[in-house]
Design an enzyme around this catalytic site. Structure first.
Site, mmCIF file in Angstrom:
data_model
loop_
_atom_site.group_PDB
_atom_site.id
_atom_site.type_symbol
_atom_site.label_atom_id
_atom_site.label_comp_id
_atom_site.label_asym_id
_atom_site.label_seq_id
_atom_site.Cartn_x
_atom_site.Cartn_y
_atom_site.Cartn_z
ATOM 1 N N HIS A 1 0.816 -1.207 0.000
ATOM 2 C CA HIS A 1 0.000 0.000 0.000
ATOM 3 C C HIS A 1 0.857 1.267 0.000
ATOM 4 O O HIS A 1 0.393 2.335 -0.417
ATOM 5 C CB HIS A 1 -0.929 -0.009 1.218
ATOM 6 C CG HIS A 1 -2.186 0.798 1.048
ATOM 7 N ND1 HIS A 1 -2.224 2.008 0.398
ATOM 8 C CD2 HIS A 1 -3.452 0.560 1.465
ATOM 9 C CE1 HIS A 1 -3.457 2.478 0.417
ATOM 10 N NE2 HIS A 1 -4.220 1.618 1.045
ATOM 11 N N ASP B 1 -10.449 -6.081 -18.602
ATOM 12 C CA ASP B 1 -10.701 -7.155 -19.570
ATOM 13 C C ASP B 1 -9.364 -7.507 -20.209
ATOM 14 O O ASP B 1 -8.766 -6.696 -20.916
ATOM 15 C CB ASP B 1 -11.696 -6.666 -20.635
ATOM 16 C CG ASP B 1 -12.001 -7.719 -21.693
ATOM 17 O OD1 ASP B 1 -11.336 -8.783 -21.709
ATOM 18 O OD2 ASP B 1 -12.897 -7.468 -22.514
#
Length: 464
Positions: free
Chosen positions: A170, A385
């Protein structure tokens, strides 16, 4: 608040085989240099890893294409643009973090699982089952310093689908930044030579002023009630998810004063903060906190942060109340506290947080008695995608945080009719979770508002 029913057969057994993890380097040579993180990036509260997993169906048009090969090559090419992510974090004076851009690479694991998406029950929402199998924790790989900043695992399924899972540090980026990186991977996987949004470093934009000036009270870093605890460390934690659609949100809005304007995030944060406190059965005078994770990319700066900035652009102010005031007052009381806390967000507040980090040794947030509900419904995590279509489902791998039981998520969900919903997921001690479930059942007049973790329903055989 209907949720998809569990579909995992209790008798199912599957095997998963992983190859040895490899270091995946950028596809081309990259610059060797040191890059400092911002004073927002390198605070103690950002020094941890975040796991996520996505499930993809078989696509007949991709026949003959290997998702492992496609993903491996696309990640390597994306790392040419995001080359700091292939480096290693080092710590300098005053705990200042920097990236040594070594080009050593990220961890990548190839795996095969003898199971189908249907057998896994992929309509389930958080917490997703078997993430420890679909994202193997390579021993020693999650240290903050001197370790890979990203870990990936692509697992082929016997139905022709696959899972794509990752773990990211993070400190190097926030959820929006990681989404930007994965979008770059998806564009390259589909044939692009470069991502449509080029990455921007410029971490100095979120550094402290010189000299540092702390201009706000930052209770998120100050323990005003030391010694109090939320629950016994010996209590078993349970992960659950709750589905909210227009009907449930309308019911909640009817509980606040007429004409009161609020976002779904504000409303759900206030509601679950109150219900969670009731479920924990805390002493009336105990302090409880709600941490509001606020993304300021496009709202705070004039001019805005550059398009493509992928560092942490979040602050986490807190709302405070006693358990008695929070639970006995109407929902509008909690909602007003949430809105006042969010209203603190300003460019000066950001600068003040950065200055506090520099002057106080980069402390961690106060986690005791704190509830944090992170809204990732607009991060774009479900849009990637890689050639097989969008993910069937996916998101954070855990309903909460194993180290911080007060952490939870709001994630987007689309049902089989194409209707948009919000899933709230978090952890609670078992008895408290049962009390919360009963409260929801009463509030929304439903039979079963939750989906729990089904990990105990399947046995797994694993090998490297």
């Amino acid at each position: 608040m209907e949720l998809p029913p569990p579909t995992t057969p209790s008798s199912l057994v599957f095997k998963i085989h992983r190859r040895e993890p490899e270091l995946l380097r950028p596809a081309k040579p990259t610059p060797y240099e040191f890059k400092h993180l911002s004073d927002i990036d390198d605070q103690e509260g950002m020094r941890y890893f975040v796991r996520a997993i996505y499930f993809y169906r078989h696509n007949p048009s991709m026949q003959g294409k290997d998702p492992v090969k496609v993903m491996r090559e696309a990640i390597a090419k994306a790392l040419v643009f995001y080359y700091p992510m292939a480096g290693r974090l080092r710590e300098g004076p005053n705990r200042k973090l920097m990236v040594e851009c070594t080009g050593e690479g990220v961890l990548f694991t190839e795996a095969d699982a003898q199971v189908t998406l249907e057998e896994l029950g992929v309509t389930l929402q958080l917490p997703y089952p078997y993430t420890d199998e679909f994202l193997f924790n390579v021993p020693g790989s999650t240290e903050i310093l001197n370790c890979p900043l990203l870990m990936f695992q692509v697992t082929r399924l016997k139905c022709g689908g696959f899972t794509f899972a990752f773990n990211f540090n993070h400190a190097i980026c926030d959820g929006v930044g990681m989404s930007q990186f994965c979008s770059a991977v998806s564009e390259i996987a589909c044939g692009a030579d470069a991502p449509s949004i080029l990455p921007v470093w410029e971490r100095h934009l979120l550094d402290s002023t010189d000299p540092p000036k702390v201009t706000h009270q930052h209770l998120e870093y100050v323990d005003t009630a030391p010694g109090e605890v939320d629950h016994s460390s010996e209590e078993k934690l349970v992960d659950r998810s709750f589905l909210f659609g227009p009907k449930e949100l309308s019911t909640l809005r009817s509980l606040v004063p007429p004409g009161e304007k609020c976002t779904s995030f504000e409303l759900l944060s206030a509601y679950f903060w109150k219900c969670r406190t009731i479920a924990l059965q805390l002493p009336p005078d105990q302090e409880v906190r709600l941490m509001c994770t606020l993304n300021a990319r496009h709202k705070l700066f004039n001019p805005p942060l550059p398009r493509g900035y992928y560092g942490n652009a979040i602050v986490c102010p807190v709302a405070l109340a006693t358990a008695s005031d929070l639970t006995r007052n109407p929902l509008g009381y909690a909602l007003e506290l949430v809105k006042k806390t969010k209203a603190q967000l300003s460019r000066d507040y950001f600068s003040s947080v950065a200055s506090l980090m520099v002057t106080t040794g980069r402390p961690c947030y106060v986690l005791a008695r704190t509830f944090e509900l992170s809204d990732i419904t607009h991060v774009g995590l479900s849009e990637w995608d890689y050639g097989w279509g969008k993910a069937v489902c996916g998101g954070p791998a855990d309903a909460g945080d194993p180290e911080f039981f007060g952490c939870g998520y709001l994630v987007p969900f689309t049902n089989q009719k194409g209707e948009k919903r919000i899933v709230a997921s978090f952890s609670l001690p078992a008895l408290a979770m049962e009390r919360l479930s009963r409260e929801l059942k009463t509030m929304f007049d439903i039979d079963q508002p939750t989906v729990g973790h089904l990990g105990s329903q399947m046995s797994i055989k694993s090998s490297l």
